[in-house]
Design a protein around this motif. Sequence first.
Motif, PDB file in Angstrom:
ATOM      1  N   PHE A 165       0.852  -1.189   0.000  1.00 42.59           N
ATOM      2  CA  PHE A 165       0.000   0.000   0.000  1.00 42.59           C
ATOM      3  C   PHE A 165       0.891   1.243   0.000  1.00 42.59           C
ATOM      4  CE2 PHE A 165      -4.197  -1.693   1.983  1.00 42.59           C
ATOM      5  CZ  PHE A 165      -4.167  -2.768   1.123  1.00 42.59           C
ATOM      6  N   TYR A 166       0.552   2.213  -0.852  1.00 38.23           N
ATOM      7  CA  TYR A 166       1.331   3.439  -0.944  1.00 38.23           C
ATOM      8  C   TYR A 166       0.433   4.666  -0.861  1.00 38.23           C
ATOM      9  CZ  TYR A 166       5.058   0.464  -2.836  1.00 38.23           C
ATOM     10  OH  TYR A 166       6.011  -0.507  -3.018  1.00 38.23           O
ATOM     11  N   CYS A 167       1.039   5.772  -0.433  1.00 36.96           N
ATOM     12  CA  CYS A 167       0.433   7.093  -0.574  1.00 36.96           C
ATOM     13  C   CYS A 167       1.422   7.944  -1.351  1.00 36.96           C
ATOM     14  CB  CYS A 167       0.129   7.722   0.788  1.00 36.96           C
ATOM     15  SG  CYS A 167      -0.535   9.399   0.676  1.00 36.96           S
ATOM     16  N   PHE A 168       1.038   8.380  -2.546  1.00 39.43           N
ATOM     17  CA  PHE A 168       1.906   9.203  -3.381  1.00 39.43           C
ATOM     18  C   PHE A 168       1.668  10.671  -3.030  1.00 39.43           C
ATOM     19  CE2 PHE A 168       1.054   5.453  -6.277  1.00 39.43           C
ATOM     20  CZ  PHE A 168       2.244   4.820  -5.965  1.00 39.43           C
ATOM     21  N   ASP A 169       2.684  11.299  -2.476  1.00 36.79           N
ATOM     22  CA  ASP A 169       2.568  12.666  -1.967  1.00 36.79           C
ATOM     23  C   ASP A 169       2.866  13.687  -3.068  1.00 36.79           C
ATOM     24  OD1 ASP A 169       2.102  14.516   0.106  1.00 36.79           O
ATOM     25  OD2 ASP A 169       4.241  14.695   0.510  1.00 36.79           O
ATOM     26  N   ASP A 170       2.082  14.764  -3.094  1.00 30.03           N
ATOM     27  CA  ASP A 170       2.247  15.843  -4.079  1.00 30.03           C
ATOM     28  C   ASP A 170       2.105  15.325  -5.508  1.00 30.03           C
ATOM     29  OD1 ASP A 170       2.410  18.106  -2.534  1.00 30.03           O
ATOM     30  OD2 ASP A 170       4.583  18.021  -2.324  1.00 30.03           O
ATOM     31  N   LEU A 171       1.063  14.570  -5.736  1.00 29.81           N
ATOM     32  CA  LEU A 171       0.793  14.028  -7.063  1.00 29.81           C
ATOM     33  C   LEU A 171       0.479  15.163  -8.041  1.00 29.81           C
ATOM     34  CD1 LEU A 171       0.296  11.244  -8.534  1.00 29.81           C
ATOM     35  CD2 LEU A 171      -2.127  11.590  -8.029  1.00 29.81           C
ATOM     36  N   GLY A 172       1.098  15.116  -9.203  1.00 28.44           N
ATOM     37  CA  GLY A 172       0.776  16.064 -10.256  1.00 28.44           C
ATOM     38  C   GLY A 172       1.756  17.199 -10.425  1.00 28.44           C
ATOM     39  N   VAL A 173       2.637  17.405  -9.469  1.00 29.89           N
ATOM     40  CA  VAL A 173       3.620  18.493  -9.608  1.00 29.89           C
ATOM     41  C   VAL A 173       5.041  17.950  -9.814  1.00 29.89           C
ATOM     42  CG1 VAL A 173       2.253  20.162  -8.314  1.00 29.89           C
ATOM     43  CG2 VAL A 173       3.871  18.722  -7.094  1.00 29.89           C
ATOM     44  N   GLU A 174       5.130  16.624  -9.928  1.00 32.97           N
ATOM     45  CA  GLU A 174       6.440  16.024 -10.197  1.00 32.97           C
ATOM     46  C   GLU A 174       6.842  16.280 -11.658  1.00 32.97           C
ATOM     47  OE1 GLU A 174       3.460  13.123 -11.694  1.00 32.97           O
ATOM     48  OE2 GLU A 174       3.637  14.279  -9.835  1.00 32.97           O
ATOM     49  N   PRO A 175       8.139  16.305 -11.952  1.00 32.36           N
ATOM     50  CA  PRO A 175       8.580  16.524 -13.341  1.00 32.36           C
ATOM     51  C   PRO A 175       8.320  15.296 -14.213  1.00 32.36           C
ATOM     52  CG  PRO A 175      10.465  16.041 -11.932  1.00 32.36           C
ATOM     53  CD  PRO A 175       9.277  16.158 -11.014  1.00 32.36           C
ATOM     54  N   ILE A 176       8.374  15.482 -15.512  1.00 30.54           N
ATOM     55  CA  ILE A 176       8.307  14.347 -16.443  1.00 30.54           C
ATOM     56  C   ILE A 176       9.601  13.548 -16.314  1.00 30.54           C
ATOM     57  CG2 ILE A 176       8.377  13.719 -18.897  1.00 30.54           C
ATOM     58  CD1 ILE A 176       5.610  14.403 -18.021  1.00 30.54           C
ATOM     59  N   GLY A 177       9.490  12.236 -16.312  1.00 26.99           N
ATOM     60  CA  GLY A 177      10.677  11.402 -16.212  1.00 26.99           C
ATOM     61  C   GLY A 177      11.415  11.301 -17.544  1.00 26.99           C
ATOM     62  N   ARG A 178      12.705  11.112 -17.454  1.00 25.27           N
ATOM     63  CA  ARG A 178      13.505  10.929 -18.673  1.00 25.27           C
ATOM     64  C   ARG A 178      14.603   9.910 -18.395  1.00 25.27           C
ATOM     65  NH1 ARG A 178      15.777  14.896 -23.305  1.00 25.27           N
ATOM     66  NH2 ARG A 178      13.577  14.779 -23.781  1.00 25.27           N
ATOM     67  N   HIS A 179      14.616   8.856 -19.212  1.00 21.92           N
ATOM     68  CA  HIS A 179      15.636   7.815 -19.061  1.00 21.92           C
ATOM     69  C   HIS A 179      16.184   7.475 -20.445  1.00 21.92           C
ATOM     70  CE1 HIS A 179      17.691   4.527 -17.062  1.00 21.92           C
ATOM     71  NE2 HIS A 179      17.226   3.683 -17.964  1.00 21.92           N
ATOM     72  N   PHE A 180      17.475   7.634 -20.610  1.00 16.84           N
ATOM     73  CA  PHE A 180      18.150   7.409 -21.901  1.00 16.84           C
ATOM     74  C   PHE A 180      17.449   8.165 -23.022  1.00 16.84           C
ATOM     75  CE2 PHE A 180      19.922   3.605 -19.731  1.00 16.84           C
ATOM     76  CZ  PHE A 180      21.263   3.904 -19.919  1.00 16.84           C
ATOM     77  N   GLY A 181      17.097   9.422 -22.733  1.00 19.41           N
ATOM     78  CA  GLY A 181      16.537  10.290 -23.765  1.00 19.41           C
ATOM     79  C   GLY A 181      15.056  10.113 -24.030  1.00 19.41           C
ATOM     80  N   LYS A 182      14.407   9.171 -23.364  1.00 19.07           N
ATOM     81  CA  LYS A 182      12.976   8.946 -23.574  1.00 19.07           C
ATOM     82  C   LYS A 182      12.183   9.523 -22.406  1.00 19.07           C
ATOM     83  CE  LYS A 182      13.124   4.817 -26.486  1.00 19.07           C
ATOM     84  NZ  LYS A 182      12.641   3.424 -26.672  1.00 19.07           N
TER      85      LYS A 182
END
Length: 220
Positions: free
Chosen positions: A139-156
């Motif tokens: 079970f998780y609670c994701f804090d501050d959902l929606g203001v996180e940056p877009i992820g980028r891994h190996f240019g994607k």
Amino acid sequence: MRKYQPHIIKEGGVEFHLGEFRGGLVLYDFKKMLIYLDAKGKLLFGKKFKIYNEDHPILYKLFVYYIRDEASCKKLGIDLGKGLLLSGPVGCGKTSLMKLMRHLVPHQKPYELIPSRNIVFGFNNIGYRIIEQYGDHRFYCFDDLGVEPIGRHFGKDCNVLGEILLSRHELLLGHKVKTHATTNLNAKELEERYGNRVRSRMRELFNLVAFDKGSGDKRK
């Protein structure tokens, strides 16, 4: 053998009675729960922590959800099969409350509270394994959902939390694994951030519990 007493919580040598244990059921008392929450908040966050009277309606909704009061939840339109999405302005106390609430019912399965931005930083380092990691049965609670940056891994680029929410939706339907979250955004902003598909899944994932838009910043 010690008698099962889920309504009594010990903190620093002090016993807090959250209600009465009668006929195999706990009859919780809202005022007593507030007293405990105030004391626990001061232990976790310092002596300046306080419970505000204007937040009592929000707290009541959270209380009846956590103690699984089916009758009260039904009246309030809260589905016990879903998780919570606690929304409100910056500084209104969302994160503190979600950290606190899990202590009210120590006999229930706890959840881990994780900043959404930290999950994205993890994705940037190790890639799609991070999405698989949060698609587990915990079970998780994701804090501050929606203001996180877009992820980028190996240019994607990847909308990391959007992908995780889709996985968590499947877990809820298949295994009754609930997810909680906090957010500063409203429904329209969440849809703009994650798209209509994720937003529709969020309606099935979460009960929305919202602070008033005029709630002040308690950190000042």
